[in-house]
Design a protein around this motif. Structure first.
Motif, PDB file in Angstrom:
ATOM      1  N   GLY A  11     -37.081  24.790  -8.198  1.00 63.05           N
ATOM      2  CA  GLY A  11     -36.160  24.766  -7.073  1.00 63.05           C
ATOM      3  C   GLY A  11     -34.738  25.080  -7.499  1.00 63.05           C
ATOM      4  O   GLY A  11     -34.463  25.338  -8.675  1.00 63.05           O
ATOM      5  N   PRO A  12     -33.794  25.061  -6.563  1.00 65.37           N
ATOM      6  CA  PRO A  12     -32.381  25.306  -6.885  1.00 65.37           C
ATOM      7  C   PRO A  12     -31.850  24.275  -7.873  1.00 65.37           C
ATOM      8  O   PRO A  12     -32.054  23.068  -7.689  1.00 65.37           O
ATOM      9  CB  PRO A  12     -31.678  25.185  -5.527  1.00 65.37           C
ATOM     10  N   TRP A  13     -31.175  24.753  -8.902  1.00 68.91           N
ATOM     11  CA  TRP A  13     -30.734  23.841  -9.955  1.00 68.91           C
ATOM     12  C   TRP A  13     -29.722  22.831  -9.439  1.00 68.91           C
ATOM     13  O   TRP A  13     -29.639  21.712  -9.954  1.00 68.91           O
ATOM     14  CB  TRP A  13     -30.161  24.621 -11.132  1.00 68.91           C
ATOM     15  N   GLY A  18     -30.519  16.211 -13.096  1.00 71.56           N
ATOM     16  CA  GLY A  18     -30.566  16.502 -14.528  1.00 71.56           C
ATOM     17  C   GLY A  18     -30.081  17.904 -14.847  1.00 71.56           C
ATOM     18  O   GLY A  18     -29.336  18.111 -15.815  1.00 71.56           O
ATOM     19  N   LEU A  19     -30.479  18.872 -14.032  1.00 71.26           N
ATOM     20  CA  LEU A  19     -30.052  20.253 -14.270  1.00 71.26           C
ATOM     21  C   LEU A  19     -28.569  20.448 -13.985  1.00 71.26           C
ATOM     22  O   LEU A  19     -27.921  21.269 -14.632  1.00 71.26           O
ATOM     23  CB  LEU A  19     -30.878  21.217 -13.415  1.00 71.26           C
ATOM     24  N   ARG A  20     -28.030  19.703 -13.037  1.00 72.15           N
ATOM     25  CA  ARG A  20     -26.585  19.798 -12.794  1.00 72.15           C
ATOM     26  C   ARG A  20     -25.803  19.361 -14.032  1.00 72.15           C
ATOM     27  O   ARG A  20     -24.841  20.016 -14.441  1.00 72.15           O
ATOM     28  CB  ARG A  20     -26.194  18.942 -11.588  1.00 72.15           C
ATOM     29  N   THR A 147     -36.459  28.325 -16.977  1.00 70.26           N
ATOM     30  CA  THR A 147     -36.333  29.303 -15.894  1.00 70.26           C
ATOM     31  C   THR A 147     -34.936  29.907 -15.805  1.00 70.26           C
ATOM     32  O   THR A 147     -34.738  30.907 -15.101  1.00 70.26           O
ATOM     33  CB  THR A 147     -36.666  28.641 -14.536  1.00 70.26           C
ATOM     34  N   GLN A 148     -33.975  29.331 -16.526  1.00 67.35           N
ATOM     35  CA  GLN A 148     -32.599  29.821 -16.461  1.00 67.35           C
ATOM     36  C   GLN A 148     -32.099  30.384 -17.782  1.00 67.35           C
ATOM     37  O   GLN A 148     -30.974  30.876 -17.863  1.00 67.35           O
ATOM     38  CB  GLN A 148     -31.672  28.680 -16.030  1.00 67.35           C
ATOM     39  N   THR A 153     -28.013  33.007 -21.139  1.00 67.08           N
ATOM     40  CA  THR A 153     -27.691  33.711 -22.382  1.00 67.08           C
ATOM     41  C   THR A 153     -27.020  35.048 -22.094  1.00 67.08           C
ATOM     42  O   THR A 153     -26.121  35.473 -22.832  1.00 67.08           O
ATOM     43  CB  THR A 153     -28.948  33.931 -23.233  1.00 67.08           C
ATOM     44  N   ALA A 154     -27.434  35.725 -21.021  1.00 62.61           N
ATOM     45  CA  ALA A 154     -26.766  36.970 -20.636  1.00 62.61           C
ATOM     46  C   ALA A 154     -25.340  36.706 -20.169  1.00 62.61           C
ATOM     47  O   ALA A 154     -24.425  37.494 -20.451  1.00 62.61           O
ATOM     48  CB  ALA A 154     -27.559  37.670 -19.533  1.00 62.61           C
TER      49      ALA A 154
END
Length: 218
Positions: A11-13, A18-20, A147-148, A153-154
């Protein structure tokens, strides 16, 4: 038995607590590329500043080229050693070490009174940037959510151009607002230290990557 694909959050981070927090840490690391972009381009701007040329007795083209390239000499010295420092101390400590070296080199650069002094300070900055560029992208890749990872990295490489653009505008601003002052060229030099100091302190509170911890048996 569940596969990895079954447990990965897709889903949206920004909706995942945790992803935030994780992406906030990575956002700080992304700024490390700005240091390199700024430093790699700031000499282009300094060379058009009258006070810079006056301070160093109007250096000729070959001297200006050597002053610009001297950062790379420091990087070449550190290049064989940087991976061992990053693996031994951990990515975050190596990154902090590199940032503080850059801060020290920037102060010496802004206080330079001779061409040799300026070149030596640029070499020191190159040592620090080599450490930063070795540790920061590796830490981003190891911390980023699967997934990110490719996007983050880019994005790191893209941030180089932000640093380059910022350095150009800073030099233009001092050219327009501080004519006849030695700070016309010293302010663009000193501003190099700002992102390095911020990252060097904050990264101490970012945990080491699980990959590095496992490699160290922790």
């Amino acid at each position: 038995m569940e596969s990895i694909a079954d447990v990965i959050y897709t889903g949206p981070w920004w909706r995942h607590k945790g992803l935030r927090g994780l992406n906030l840490c990575i956002a700080i690391l992304e700024l490390a590329s700005i240091i390199n972009g700024y430093d790699s381009s700031v000499l282009n701007g300094l060379q058009i500043l009258p006070e810079f040329k006056k301070h160093f007795n109007d250096p000729d083209g070959s001297t200006l080229g050597f002053m610009s390239a001297s950062q790379n000499f420091g990087g070449l010295v550190m290049l064989p050693i940087a991976p061992y420092i990053s693996d031994g101390l951990g990515r975050n400590r190596a990154l902090t070490f590199g940032c503080f070296i850059v801060v020290g080199g920037v102060i010496l650069q802004a206080l330079a009174t001779t061409v040799g002094h300026f070149i030596a300070s640029r070499c020191i900055i190159g040592v620090g940037i080599c450490l930063i560029q070795n540790a920061a992208p590796v830490l981003i890749a190891e911390l980023a959510y699967p997934t990110q990872r490719s996007t983050l990295t880019a994005l790191y490489n893209t941030m180089w151009y932000f640093g380059s653009i910022i350095s150009a505008w800073v030099c233009y601003a001092t050219l327009r607002t501080l004519p006849g002052s030695v700070w016309e060229w010293r302010i663009p030099c000193l501003l190099q230290a700002a992102p390095a100091l911020i990252i060097g302190i904050i990264v101490l509170f970012i945990p080491n990557s699980p990959r590095w911890l496992v490699a160290k048996g922790r």
